[in-house]
Every structure is written in C-alpha cells, then in structure tokens.
Design an enzyme around this catalytic site. Structure first.
Site, PDB file in Angstrom:
ATOM      1  NE  ARG A  22     -11.053  -9.937  -1.686  1.00 15.79           N
ATOM      2  CZ  ARG A  22     -11.379  -9.001  -2.585  1.00 15.79           C
ATOM      3  NH1 ARG A  22     -11.666  -9.357  -3.826  1.00 15.79           N
ATOM      4  NH2 ARG A  22     -11.425  -7.729  -2.255  1.00 15.79           N
ATOM      5  CE  LYS A  28      -3.759  -1.973   2.843  1.00 20.89           C
ATOM      6  NZ  LYS A  28      -4.921  -1.742   1.983  1.00 20.89           N
TER       7      LYS A  28
END
Length: 465
Positions: A317, A243
């Site tokens: 996920r 990120k």
C-alpha cells in the site's frame, strides 16, 4: 502471428482427428444413433459424458476414427481445458457432427489455458494435443488476445525473483511499448525522491536492485484517459518485520498486481481500445539491509499525507499510494489498481475469488456484471469507512497498518482510498494471482484472476458503440 504449440493452422484440418463433444444432455441421443460396434466400445470403456477422460473410438480398420470427450458446460471458458493434456499427442479438429460445439473463441481460450505450462526451467514430459483453429484470423481474435494476456500474467508471476526484479518488470513494459507504439519511461533510485515519489523509494531502498516507477503511455490524447496501476513488489521478505519461512516461500508472486496490470495494458493496446492509456508499475524489492525502512518511522508521500510505519510487511500500500496519487493528477475517466495486497482477502474469500473494491456504485455493478458474463467472478467488499480508525496514528496523518487483525483487506483498501481524490472513479482488486494445485485450465502456480472481467468492463465502458 506465430501460434502456440497447442494449436494448428486450419490447413492441418484434413489430417486431424475429428473431436466429438457431448454433455449429459446430448449423450444418450447421440449414443443411440451410433453403430453397434461404437456403442459396444463406449460400454466396454464405461464412457461418461461428464467432463473427464476422453476416449479414442476405432474405425473398421482398428485405427482411431474420432475422439470423444465429455464437457459439463460448453459455455464455460474452461470447458475444453482438460483435453490438451488428456488426449494423446496429435492434432484434433472439432467435428461438424459434434452435438456440442463451443463458440470458436471459447474453444480457443479454454484449450490454450489448459495447455499452458511454465517451461522456462523445466520442459514438460509431453507436448499438448493440438487444436486445429477454424479460420486463419483466429490469431488476431479477442480470444487469442485474452489467452496471450493470461499467459503473460502467468509467466511473469511464475518467474523467480532473480529473473524478475524491478529492472526486468521495467523491461516487460518497454517491450510492450515497442510492440504497440507506446512510450515508456522510468524514475529510478534516488530520482524517486527528487521527483516526489518518497514512499516508493523508502520501501525499495534497502535492495541492491534499485526501486523504480515504470510508466507506459499509449493512445490518442482525444480519447478518454484510463489509468492502470499494479503493485510490483518483486519479492517481499516482510522487511524488518520479517515473514516466517512459509509466508515468504511464494513471495516471488507479490508482483502479481503488476503482472495483471501489464496483461490488461497489453489487451488494451492489442485490441486498440479507444482510450489514452497510462500504465504505472511501482517496482521494488522489500529487502532487509542497513538502510531498510523501520517500524515507527514516518514516511512522506506524494500526496503530502504523512504515514507512520506500523508494519514493514504492509509495504504494498505504500508503493501504491504514490502511484495512485500520480495517476489521479491527470484526472482519468477511470483509475484501476491490482495488487496481491492482503492475506486477509484470501481468508475472507479463498484463493479463487478476488476482492473488488470500488468508490462508485455504477462502476462496481458494471465490474461484477462483466465478471459474471466472462465466467471470471469477483466479489465486492465494502469500503466501510468507520474501520479507518484501525489506521489511526498518534504522530502522523495515518498508519499503514494497526494492532487489530480485524478487516485486514478492508483497511488496506481504505488506506488506498485516502490517496484517491473525491469524485475520481476508482477500483481496487485484491488478487491472489496463484493456483495452489493443478486443475484443468488452472495449473499450479501463477494465475490471471479477474483479467477477463476487467477487459469486459473496459470494453463495455470505452469500446466503440
């Protein structure tokens, strides 16, 4: 039960300053019944009945005789949330002569949420004003349990990662199990592979703090089974798809789903909901290291589906899919998950409105109704299955992400749904778990969002009739 510093026991009532509440609909009639000196004082201070700064009104001796405060809507759980920090320090009791009187539980909840401050590292400049509780049983009430659960969520999310890693999340579950008579176990490190939780292991293996699946079980086997799963990514660098700095700044909150799951589990146990509870928290740190999982790798999952890693920053996920598969194996009456899963949900709905997904129409309707009743709204998003094409892989059963930026929250939910068996009632809440700025009852930092809605759903579905 010990009370937070913002509350006083009922025996403090005689010495507490009366608190009179008015709203725009009652203010003029109340004002017209006051002595001329009180009316002059109100006019001199340009008091407004709208929710805002309260006013101390003096008596004949010059000392405060009562406090006056405006509220916009007495039914709002946050109606009193502005008062703990705006009233001078001291104890206050709701006046019997107040033209507006919130229900006792609403008053307790709103006052407590408004008084909250995260104090682990920085002590607040002043103590909050204290509300005298109306009865000695308030500490055992549903409202008090809701306040404790929301405080737990906020504290967990606010705690920096060095003090809230996978082991610390596990310790919270152990503490809850001990407090309420549950059982807690964890599958840690390489044992995740041995016990068929390969995706959880893959995401967390690069950290110096071992990944784990934390499981808490509580309740009577004869009751309906409830499974609650929370994403416990204690820090998310993004992995090798790292990120940028601004995207990583608040990633201590990426375990916000686990915080919500723990808070809801605490509610279930504290209020003795007649269910057989299974709480699952896949707790990892998505770190960068020589053995970090890589883009292009194909991961195994507990369900047997192969997953190509399109992006290592779509890791939540991956840990959830193993936990959802495991939870579904016991065929619960309801399977719920909470996750700070996508920035796309925030783009679609903003910071305050969690995205709700459900594979059952009645479940979705009941969830939304519970949120409306609790003034804790969610917004239902569609499981639009044609968008599964965005997760197509040429080398595996599916990918964890894709090249398109379209429908990011929906595709994440669709990915999770692939790991929920057909016919299994399931809800997924994509939650921000954060306040970007200070507002009454919503201090900047970690936040419980949709928690009261989730409890309302469970109480309606499983509570004693």
């Amino acid at each position: 039960m010990s009370l937070p510093a913002c509350f006083a026991s009922p025996d403090a009532a005689p010495a507490a300053l009366p608190l009179v509440l008015v709203d725009p609909g009652t203010f003029e009639a109340w004002r017209g019944a006051q002595p001329a000196a009180v009316v002059a004082w109100l006019d001199a201070h340009a008091f407004s009945p709208k929710s805002g700064a309260p006013l101390l009104v003096p008596g004949a001796d010059g000392r405060p005789a009562f406090a006056l405060a405006g509220v916009s809507d007495a039914r709002d759980p946050l109606a009193l949330a502005h008062l703990p920090s705006l009233l001078p320090a001291g104890s206050y009791r709701l006046s019997a002569e107040s033209p507006v009187r919130p229900e006792a539980g609403q008053a307790l909840l709103g006052w407590g949420l408004g008084a909250y401050r995260f104090e682990r590292y920085l002590k607040p400049a002043r103590a909050p004003a204290r509300l005298v509780l109306e009865n000695a049983e308030a500490g055992e009430s549903e409202a008090f349990a809701l306040l404790k659960a929301a405080t737990l969520v906020r504290d967990l999310v606010n705690t920096p990662t060095e003090h809230m890693g996978p082991a610390e999340l596990e310790a919270v579950a152990v503490r809850l199990a001990q407090a309420y008579g549950g059982q807690c176990r964890s599958v840690v490190g390489d044992a995740l592979n041995d016990q068929n939780f390969p995706a959880i292991h893959a995401v967390g293996r690069a950290s110096h703090r071992a990944p784990r699946l934390v499981e808490l079980n509580w309740g009577d086997d004869s009751h309906p089974r409830l499974a609650i799963v929370g994403k416990g990514v204690c820090f998310d660098t993004g992995g090798l798809d790292i990120k940028p700095a601004d995207g990583m700044r608040n990633m201590k909150k990426d375990m916000g789903g686990a915080a919500h799951a723990l808070g809801l589990a605490q509610l279930v146990m504290a209020l003795k909901l007649p269910v057989r509870l299974q709480l699952l928290v896949p707790a990892v740190e998505n770190a960068i290291g020589p053995n970090a999982f890589r883009p292009g790798e194909v991961l195994a999952t507990r369900q047997g589906l192969s997953v190509e890693v399109d992006n290592t920053d779509a890791e939540g996920r991956l840990v959830l899919c193993d936990a959802l598969t495991y939870a579904a194996e016991a065929k619960p009456a309801l399977l719920m998950d909470f996750a700070t899963l996508t920035g796309a949900a925030r783009i679609a709905l903003g910071p305050d409105l969690p995205a709700l997904y459900a594979n059952d129409e009645r479940l979705a309707a009941d969830y939304l109704a519970a949120g409306e009743a609790a003034r804790d709204p969610l917004w239902r998003m569609p499981l639009w299955r044609p968008y599964l094409s965005y997760l197509k892989s040429n080398v595996a059963d599916l990918a964890n992400s894709g090249a398109s930026r379209m429908a990011g929250s929906i595709t994440a939910a669709l990915y999770l749904e692939r790991f929920v068996p057909e016919g299994q009632a399931w809800s997924h809440v994509d939650v921000y778990a954060w306040n970007d700025s200070d507002r009454p009852g919503k201090p900047a930092g970690g936040e419980a969002q949709g928690l009261r809605a989730a409890w309302g759903l469970l109480k309606a579905r499983f509570g004693k009739k």
